[in-house]
Write an enzyme that holds these catalytic residues in place. Structure first.
Site, PDB file in Angstrom:
ATOM      1  N   GLY A 148       0.844  -1.182   0.000  1.00  0.00           N
ATOM      2  CA  GLY A 148       0.000   0.000   0.000  1.00  0.00           C
ATOM      3  C   GLY A 148       0.887   1.242   0.000  1.00  0.00           C
ATOM      4  N   CYS A 149       0.419   2.319  -0.611  1.00  0.00           N
ATOM      5  CA  CYS A 149       1.249   3.526  -0.696  1.00  0.00           C
ATOM      6  C   CYS A 149       1.480   4.142   0.687  1.00  0.00           C
ATOM      7  CB  CYS A 149       0.646   4.539  -1.654  1.00  0.00           C
ATOM      8  SG  CYS A 149      -1.096   4.925  -1.368  1.00  0.00           S
ATOM      9  N   ASN A 150       0.440   4.162   1.523  1.00  0.00           N
ATOM     10  CA  ASN A 150       0.619   4.665   2.887  1.00  0.00           C
ATOM     11  C   ASN A 150       1.540   3.755   3.688  1.00  0.00           C
ATOM     12  OD1 ASN A 150      -1.246   6.704   2.333  1.00  0.00           O
ATOM     13  ND2 ASN A 150      -2.966   5.539   3.139  1.00  0.00           N
ATOM     14  N   THR A 153       5.209   4.362   2.810  1.00  0.00           N
ATOM     15  CA  THR A 153       5.740   5.601   3.377  1.00  0.00           C
ATOM     16  C   THR A 153       6.099   5.421   4.843  1.00  0.00           C
ATOM     17  OG1 THR A 153       4.188   6.762   1.900  1.00  0.00           O
ATOM     18  CG2 THR A 153       5.363   8.095   3.512  1.00  0.00           C
TER      19      THR A 153
END
Length: 342
Positions: A148-150, A153
């Site tokens: 997932g992009c979150n 990060t």
């Protein structure tokens, strides 16, 4: 050697981002593009910014001859992806951008996504696609599950700190701001310009966001014991980008040194000088992640700020980085483009 590439779900944002990046990749050629509702259309009709490219017409997945494909990117919604990949040739190399194969425990998938996993045998084969930490496994893998992009990060900000034991594992807070493209291209009332522009809001708060499943899985694996973080995401009225502000207990200088050492040889991860903080404008449209560290007026506390582009390093760029490894191509190939500014 040039590898033949198929993209399933090419009419979405991550699909379009894959096309944009692969267009200048010297060893990849797009030979098949699929869409559901937009099958029969050209990519120029769906995405006018790609009209200069000579691309195959969008078709239904069943119309693609996968014997003529070396690697397939799946940019489809979760749940749909399980069914599609289960029908694909068993020797086809696949990089998946959905959530369907990120969580190793099928029970965790059901917990966070509200339905049973229907491809458990494939799940056992999947390799978690956080490139910088699973590089060797990805090289040997056939099915790669993009993060997932979150989740990516937050992990870039925290994994080395957890591994080194330089922060309090029971007091971690991730406050994250994300651009609206992370919600996908489907029409949603709350994403209309009149309802989104000019404001910001918290969503999936109070431990409800699905990417918490990845944080739980990965941080606990690194620590060798359960780690649970507080995570609050916010939606900002901007197209691209994620900024995660991570609050930890630990010596700020040691936190900075730990991250700097961990990423000193990573081509896409940049740790700023101590006290410097990154901005989403510095990484837009690129496969880079910038990380900054500062102290706090309260002794023994530090703040880590990580930024990346959710569509590139957080999704499609990461997918190509993984595909390069799977195909035996230099990892950075096609991905060293500079960020867009202004």
């Amino acid at each position: 050697m040039t590898y033949r590439i198929a993209i399933l779900g090419a009419s979405g944002y991550t699909g379009a981002e894959l096309v944009r990046l692969i267009a200048t990749h010297p060893q990849m050629r797009i030979t098949a593009l699929s869409a559901d509702r937009k099958a029969g259309m050209t990519m120029a009709e769906v995405f006018p910014f790609l009209r200069h490219l000579d691309l195959p017409r969008l078709v239904k997945i069943d119309e693609i001859d996968f014997s003529q494909v070396d690697l397939c990117f799946c940019a489809l919604p979760h749940a749909t992806t399980q069914e599609v990949i289960a029908r694909l040739p068993k020797d086809l190399k696949i990089v998946d951008l959905s959530a369907d194969f990120r969580l190793r425990d099928p029970a965790e998938y059901e917990k966070w996504y509200g339905q049973p996993h229907t491809a458990v045998e494939l799940q056992k084969e999947a390799v978690y696609g956080l490139t910088e930490f699973y590089r060797d496994d990805i090289r040997k893998g056939r099915l790669i599950a993009g993060t997932g992009c979150n989740a990516a990060t937050g992990q870039f900000a925290l994994r080395p700190l957890i591994a080194a034991g330089v922060i309090d594992l029971d007091d971690i807070l991730i406050d994250l701001k994300a651009g609206v493209s992370g919600a996908g291209r489907s029409l949603k009332e709350n994403l209309l310009h009149a309802e989104l522009s000019g404001g910001t809001h918290t969503y999936s708060a109070g431990g409800k966001h699905r990417h918490l499943g990845e944080f739980d899985q990965e941080f606990s694996k690194v620590a060798g014991r359960p780690v649970r973080v507080q995570f609050t995401p916010h939606l900002l009225p901007m197209n691209r980008g994620i900024l995660a502000t991570v609050y930890v207990k630990g010596d700020a200088k040691i936190v900075h040194q730990t991250l700097e050492k961990a990423y000193e040889n990573e081509p896409f991860l940049r740790v700023l000088p101590f006290g410097g903080l990154p901005s989403t404008r510095d990484i837009a449209g690129s496969n880079f992640c910038h990380i900054g560290v500062i102290g706090d007026r309260i002794a023994g506390r530090a703040m880590v700020v990580a930024v990346l582009d959710n569509l590139t390093k957080g999704s499609s760029g990461q997918a190509i980085q993984n595909a390069n490894l799977v195909l035996g191509i230099e990892e950075t190939t096609g991905l060293m483009l500079a960020p867009m500014f202004p």
